[in-house]
Design a protein around this motif. Structure first.
Motif, PDB file in Angstrom:
ATOM      1  N   UNK A   1       0.811  -1.218   0.000  1.00 56.97           N
ATOM      2  CA  UNK A   1       0.000   0.000   0.000  1.00 56.97           C
ATOM      3  C   UNK A   1       0.843   1.267   0.000  1.00 56.97           C
ATOM      4  N   UNK A   2       2.118   1.179   0.329  1.00 62.00           N
ATOM      5  CA  UNK A   2       2.983   2.345   0.160  1.00 62.00           C
ATOM      6  C   UNK A   2       3.157   2.654  -1.324  1.00 62.00           C
ATOM      7  N   UNK A   3       3.274   1.603  -2.128  1.00 63.74           N
ATOM      8  CA  UNK A   3       3.345   1.808  -3.571  1.00 63.74           C
ATOM      9  C   UNK A   3       2.018   2.326  -4.108  1.00 63.74           C
ATOM     10  N   UNK A   4       0.917   1.833  -3.562  1.00 62.47           N
ATOM     11  CA  UNK A   4      -0.395   2.336  -3.979  1.00 62.47           C
ATOM     12  C   UNK A   4      -0.532   3.813  -3.653  1.00 62.47           C
ATOM     13  N   UNK A   5      -0.031   4.235  -2.478  1.00 61.42           N
ATOM     14  CA  UNK A   5      -0.105   5.646  -2.091  1.00 61.42           C
ATOM     15  C   UNK A   5       0.690   6.514  -3.060  1.00 61.42           C
TER      16      UNK A   5
END
Length: 355
Positions: free
Chosen positions: A53-57
């Motif tokens: 989810x860091x990549x999604x952010x």
């Protein structure tokens, strides 16, 4: 790590000087290779599927920034608001399908200048997807409360934290659903709905959560677009947790919660009205409880899935942040009280690009 997640966001486009809605959506969408929306005053973006989810952010913020830059080139601003705070009229986007919608539904379409956030969670097996839909139904209203970001309608405070929900639920196919049982049950239910002639096609299954027709996902569609990108990622983490928890419950043979569509609609009304600042209908007791307690119950419900996906810290930190500063609806009301409703449209452009 958990299942892959994608986040779709709808945005308003407004004049950089006046804050009034303007119809640059199709041009902006073409410039950044994103999606047009029902109204010309909107544009939609969608992240790639991500496990981390860091990549999604990062993906989500990058798309917000690129779309905002394309809007600025045309003298417009991008707003992550679920309804426009000022009096405004919309214009339906040109195209055969959009025109059919307006011809069929009339004023209902012309009043749909609303922006949501749709979270896709990977569930390749349609049987598992139907089982997930049946078991996450009681919790979608909590996601709605957390995302609430539309207190104003046509320049006035609506009295709701999410008035978008009240406008959106005018669609005859929108809202919660009865349990489907399995993939065949989902297909039978949607086929019967299509047979009525009310929805024009399968793209109009505007359920709070549905099996995506184009991706191997469960698509949870109940939320307002979030003002801050970090809240959209929080929403995605909790949605992934709910999907994984529901899948595990189904695999363990746990029964589908016995809750009616009428009760679910009542819970959604309460969530849309109060946001996180009042009471919510508890998914476990079916009775009103303080919103803070229901949010805690949501985290407890999905905690094992959060831990396995590595999302617990993100969720706990994100919820603490929301509890401290409030939702997008709280920000809008505070801004309007301080500087007037016009300031909401002006200041939201900057907030839309914050991490």
């Amino acid at each position: 790590m958990g299942r892959r997640v994608g986040i779709e966001e709808e945005f308003l486009l407004v004049d950089a000087d006046t804050g009034r809605a303007r119809g640059d959506g199709p041009a902006v969408a073409r410039a950044v290779e994103e999606q047009t929306e029902l109204q010309q005053q909107q544009v939609e973006t969608g992240t790639a599927p991500h496990t981390d989810l860091r990549e999604a952010a990062s993906d989500l913020l990058g798309r917000r920034a690129r779309t905002a830059a394309a809007a600025r080139e045309r003298g417009a601003r991008l707003l992550a608001l679920a309804t426009h705070p000022l009096p405004t009229a919309s214009a339906t986007t040109r195209g055969e399908r959009y025109q059919r919608l307006e011809d069929h539904y009339g004023l209902l379409v012309r009043e749909q200048l609303t922006c949501g956030c749709h979270v896709h969670v990977e569930v390749p097996d349609r049987g598992e997807a139907a089982a997930v839909l049946d078991r996450l139904r009681p919790w979608t209203s909590v996601l709605l409360a957390l995302s609430s970001n539309s207190p104003f309608w046509q320049g006035a405070d609506s009295g709701y934290a999410s008035y978008r929900t009240q406008v959106w639920y005018r669609w005859p196919t929108a809202g919660p659903t009865e349990p489907f049982g399995d993939a065949a049950g989902y297909d039978r239910a949607t086929a019967r709905l299509l047979a009525t002639g009310v929805p024009l096609d399968a793209g109009q299954f505007y359920f709070d959560a549905r099996i995506s027709a184009t991706h191997p996902t469960v698509e949870v569609r109940v939320a307002d677009v979030c003002l801050l990108a970090r809240d959209a990622v929080l929403l995605a983490a909790l949605t992934r947790g709910l999907v994984e928890t529901a899948a595990r419950e189904a695999a363990d043979g746990l029964p589908v919660p016995d809750v009616s569509v009428a009760a679910l609609r009542a819970a959604s009304w309460r969530a849309a009205h109060d946001g996180t600042g009042g009471e919510l209908v508890s998914p476990t007791s079916g009775r009103p409880e303080p919103a803070d307690a229901v949010l805690t119950a949501l985290v407890d419900h999905v905690r094992p899935a959060l831990l396995d996906a590595g999302d617990e810290e993100l969720v706990l930190t994100g919820l603490a942040d929301v509890r401290r500063r409030g939702t997008g609806a709280d920000w809008q009301r505070a801004t309007a009280a301080r500087s007037g409703v016009d300031a909401v449209a002006r200041e939201a452009a900057e907030a839309t690009l914050r991490s």
